[in-house]
Each structure stands twice: as C-alpha cells, then as structure tokens.
Design a protein around this motif. Structure first.
Motif, short mmCIF file in Angstrom:
data_model
loop_
_atom_site.label_atom_id
_atom_site.label_comp_id
_atom_site.label_asym_id
_atom_site.label_seq_id
_atom_site.Cartn_x
_atom_site.Cartn_y
_atom_site.Cartn_z
N ILE A 227 0.82 -1.22 0.00
CA ILE A 227 0.00 0.00 0.00
C ILE A 227 0.85 1.26 0.00
O ILE A 227 0.37 2.33 -0.37
CB ILE A 227 -0.97 0.02 1.20
N TYR A 228 2.12 1.15 0.42
CA TYR A 228 2.98 2.33 0.45
C TYR A 228 3.91 2.41 -0.77
O TYR A 228 4.74 3.30 -0.85
CB TYR A 228 3.83 2.32 1.73
N PHE A 229 3.78 1.45 -1.71
CA PHE A 229 4.66 1.41 -2.88
C PHE A 229 4.02 2.17 -4.03
O PHE A 229 2.79 2.21 -4.17
CB PHE A 229 4.90 -0.03 -3.31
N ASP A 230 4.87 2.74 -4.87
CA ASP A 230 4.34 3.40 -6.06
C ASP A 230 4.02 2.37 -7.14
O ASP A 230 4.29 1.17 -6.99
CB ASP A 230 5.31 4.47 -6.57
N GLY A 231 3.43 2.86 -8.26
CA GLY A 231 2.97 1.96 -9.31
C GLY A 231 4.04 1.05 -9.88
O GLY A 231 3.85 -0.18 -9.96
N PRO A 232 5.18 1.59 -10.34
CA PRO A 232 6.23 0.72 -10.90
C PRO A 232 6.73 -0.32 -9.92
O PRO A 232 7.03 -1.46 -10.31
CB PRO A 232 7.33 1.72 -11.27
N ALA A 233 6.81 0.02 -8.63
CA ALA A 233 7.27 -0.94 -7.63
C ALA A 233 6.24 -2.05 -7.44
O ALA A 233 6.59 -3.23 -7.31
CB ALA A 233 7.52 -0.24 -6.30
N LYS A 234 4.96 -1.68 -7.44
CA LYS A 234 3.92 -2.70 -7.33
C LYS A 234 3.99 -3.68 -8.49
O LYS A 234 3.90 -4.91 -8.30
CB LYS A 234 2.53 -2.04 -7.27
N GLU A 235 4.15 -3.16 -9.68
CA GLU A 235 4.24 -4.02 -10.86
C GLU A 235 5.45 -4.94 -10.77
O GLU A 235 5.38 -6.13 -11.12
CB GLU A 235 4.31 -3.18 -12.13
N LYS A 236 6.55 -4.42 -10.30
CA LYS A 236 7.78 -5.22 -10.16
C LYS A 236 7.57 -6.37 -9.19
O LYS A 236 7.97 -7.52 -9.46
CB LYS A 236 8.93 -4.33 -9.70
N VAL A 237 6.94 -6.08 -8.04
CA VAL A 237 6.71 -7.12 -7.04
C VAL A 237 5.69 -8.14 -7.54
O VAL A 237 5.86 -9.36 -7.35
CB VAL A 237 6.25 -6.49 -5.70
N ILE A 238 4.64 -7.66 -8.18
CA ILE A 238 3.63 -8.59 -8.71
C ILE A 238 4.25 -9.54 -9.73
O ILE A 238 3.93 -10.73 -9.76
CB ILE A 238 2.45 -7.81 -9.34
N GLU A 239 5.15 -9.05 -10.55
CA GLU A 239 5.80 -9.91 -11.54
C GLU A 239 6.65 -10.96 -10.83
O GLU A 239 6.67 -12.14 -11.25
CB GLU A 239 6.68 -9.07 -12.48
N LYS A 240 7.33 -10.59 -9.76
CA LYS A 240 8.12 -11.56 -8.99
C LYS A 240 7.21 -12.62 -8.37
O LYS A 240 7.53 -13.81 -8.37
CB LYS A 240 8.92 -10.85 -7.90
N ILE A 241 6.11 -12.16 -7.82
CA ILE A 241 5.16 -13.08 -7.21
C ILE A 241 4.59 -14.04 -8.24
O ILE A 241 4.47 -15.25 -8.00
CB ILE A 241 4.04 -12.30 -6.50
N TYR A 242 4.23 -13.49 -9.40
CA TYR A 242 3.70 -14.32 -10.48
C TYR A 242 4.69 -15.43 -10.85
O TYR A 242 4.31 -16.60 -10.99
CB TYR A 242 3.39 -13.45 -11.69
N LYS A 243 5.96 -15.09 -10.99
CA LYS A 243 6.97 -16.09 -11.33
C LYS A 243 7.16 -17.10 -10.20
O LYS A 243 7.38 -18.28 -10.44
CB LYS A 243 8.29 -15.40 -11.66
N ALA A 244 7.11 -16.62 -8.97
CA ALA A 244 7.37 -17.49 -7.82
C ALA A 244 6.25 -18.48 -7.55
O ALA A 244 6.48 -19.57 -7.01
CB ALA A 244 7.63 -16.65 -6.58
N LEU A 245 5.02 -18.13 -7.93
CA LEU A 245 3.88 -19.03 -7.74
C LEU A 245 3.94 -20.22 -8.70
O LEU A 245 4.31 -20.07 -9.85
CB LEU A 245 2.57 -18.30 -7.95
N LYS A 246 3.53 -21.38 -8.19
CA LYS A 246 3.33 -22.52 -9.07
C LYS A 246 2.08 -22.25 -9.93
O LYS A 246 1.18 -21.52 -9.51
CB LYS A 246 3.12 -23.79 -8.26
N PRO A 247 1.99 -22.85 -11.12
CA PRO A 247 0.75 -22.74 -11.88
C PRO A 247 -0.43 -23.22 -11.04
O PRO A 247 -0.37 -24.28 -10.42
CB PRO A 247 0.99 -23.66 -13.08
N GLY A 248 -1.47 -22.40 -10.97
CA GLY A 248 -2.62 -22.73 -10.13
C GLY A 248 -2.46 -22.32 -8.69
O GLY A 248 -3.37 -22.52 -7.88
#
Length: 283
Positions: A227-248
């Motif tokens: 909630i305290y991160f700006d837009g580019p930082a949120k996108e960066k973290v979401i991309e990391k999370i997406y990669k780190a998650l298993k499919p499903g």
C-alpha cells in the motif's frame, strides 16, 4: 529516548530532502526506498525525526552515513506494520475452505508470507493448517524488511493486552477453537507453541530487491504490504510473485491494497474478489 517537545509534530520535508535521504540509504547500504509512495514515505520520515530528535534533514542524512547501525532503526521505523491474530475472520473461513478444496491432507505445501510483520498472520495460518490436519506438512518462509518485526514473529510472543481481541477473533473464525491449544501463558505475554512453527523459516528481506525463483510456492500472502509502494514498484513485485507461484497457486492480498489494476486476467484468475484471493493461470 525522550522526545524534545520543541520539535514540531509535523516537520516539513521537501521532495529534494526526501530524495537525498533515499540516495544516502541506497549508496551506503544498497537498500532501495525510492519506490515508496512519496506522501507515505514523508510521514514515516517525520516519525523518525520526532523519535530521534532530528531538527533537519541534514541531521538524518548525516546520521545515516556516519552510523552504520542506525540503518536498522531507520528500517524498523519506516516499515511499521499493522496486523492481528485472525484479522478479518471471514477471510480465514474462506481461505480454509479453499485449502480444503485444493490441497489434500497428504499434500506438501510451500507458502511464502511476504511482509510477515510481527507474526500474527503466520500464527493464524498455522491454526488453519492444524484445523485441516496439515500441521507438519506445510513449509513456510516468512520475510520482512524489519529485523525487529522478525524477532518478534520468531519468538511467538504476543502481549497479554491483545488477548481479549484475539480470543474474540478466533471465536468468529471457529466457535469451538480455544487459544490455549496454541499458546502458553508467560508473565506478560502469551507464547505460540513452538511445534506449530517447526516448518517456518524467518528471513530478513527487501521485497523489491530479492528474487524468489520460479514455480516455488503454492500460496503467497502479500496482505497490505504494497500500500505504500508506487505503481512501478507494485508491478515489479507482482511480476516476482507471479513467477514465484506454481501454476494454479494462490495469491492473497489485503483489503487495503489498491492492486487490482496490476493483477491482469492473463496472469491471474479472480478466484474470490471479495476476499482478495487470486489464482495464477495455468498458461
């Protein structure tokens, strides 16, 4: 440390002063605070000014460069979290049903608590695992940028003053559950029983800068962390999370997070929008 009453409760900090402090932290320690939402970061800096009796940005900038240990105090103040045991009981009821449906009691799960704060989310999920018969079968990593928060989380200690609130939350989640199954009573605190933390690894981590690999986790909690991160930082973290998650795999965000625009339907299924539960698409 006493606070000098002559110091204003709302010290004015210019954008230039804020950036100079961010640069000092980055150059001296390699820790990136440039992605914090500016207004929120300034409020955290004002908090630091008051606590340490700084009268100017130069005082803070100088202390940051000269005192190598001060960075730990700085991080702990900037990253103060808000959490509680079984916060949002309805969410935890829904989450329990999701786990029951998608993960059998024989399944070995990997879970990441990103921004675990003082540990109440970890204790809560451990109680859910116990309800499901998953105890000992869930391997979790709990990370936070604050060393103070991690020490508290790893200790399992919660102050007695919170006991009434937490008992009420637990009853809203499950009317038959009792805290004494999971906690022992200390002098001024209750202590989460170590057997429920056996499979939890605590680690200091900067969410922006670390890499958590690919297809590692069945569930990632990232509740009210960005909630305290700006837009580019949120996108960066979401991309990391997406990669780190298993499919499903499942991503859990907080009710305060304004992240829906970053969770596109090519990467995530809106599994339960009301409870902020998302699922990585099987692409």
């Amino acid at each position: 440390m006493s606070i000098d009453p002559s110091i204003s409760s709302a010290v004015e900090i210019t954008d230039e002063e804020m950036r100079s402090i961010q640069e000092a932290i980055m150059k001296r320690y390699g820790i990136d605070f440039f992605n914090y939402e500016p207004k929120s970061f300034k409020r955290r800096l004002q908090r630091i000014y008051r606590k340490f009796n700084f009268t100017s940005s130069f005082d803070l900038w100088s202390r940051t460069l000269k005192d190598k240990d001060f960075v730990h105090d700085f991080i702990n103040e900037v990253s103060v979290g808000l959490t509680s045991l079984f916060r949002d009981p309805e969410f935890w009821q829904t989450f329990k049903n999701v786990c029951k449906e998608h993960f059998s009691d024989q399944y070995r799960m990997n879970v990441w608590h990103a921004g675990c704060s003082s540990g109440e989310e970890i204790y809560t999920s451990a109680i859910v695992w116990d309800d499901l018969g998953f105890t000992g079968k869930v391997k979790s990593i709990a990370t936070d940028i604050s060393s103070n928060a991690l020490k508290t989380a790893e200790s399992g200690k919660i102050i007695q003053a919170k006991l009434t609130e937490y008992e009420r939350n637990l009853k809203l989640y499950n009317a038959t559950s009792k805290l004494d199954k999971y906690f022992t009573e200390g002098q001024d605190e209750i202590i989460f029983k170590p057997k429920f933390l056996d499979k939890v690894t605590f680690r200091n981590s900067n969410l922006i800068m670390e890499d958590y690999g690919e297809n590692q986790y069945d569930i990632i909690f990232c509740r009210n962390v960005l909630i305290y991160f700006d837009g580019p930082a949120k996108e960066k973290v979401i991309e990391k999370i997406y990669k780190a998650l298993k499919p499903g795999g499942f991503l859990i965000i907080g009710f305060l997070d304004s992240m829906l625009s970053y969770l596109d339907d090519e990467r995530f299924e809106y599994y339960d929008l009301r409870q902020r539960i998302f699922r990585k698409n099987n692409n």
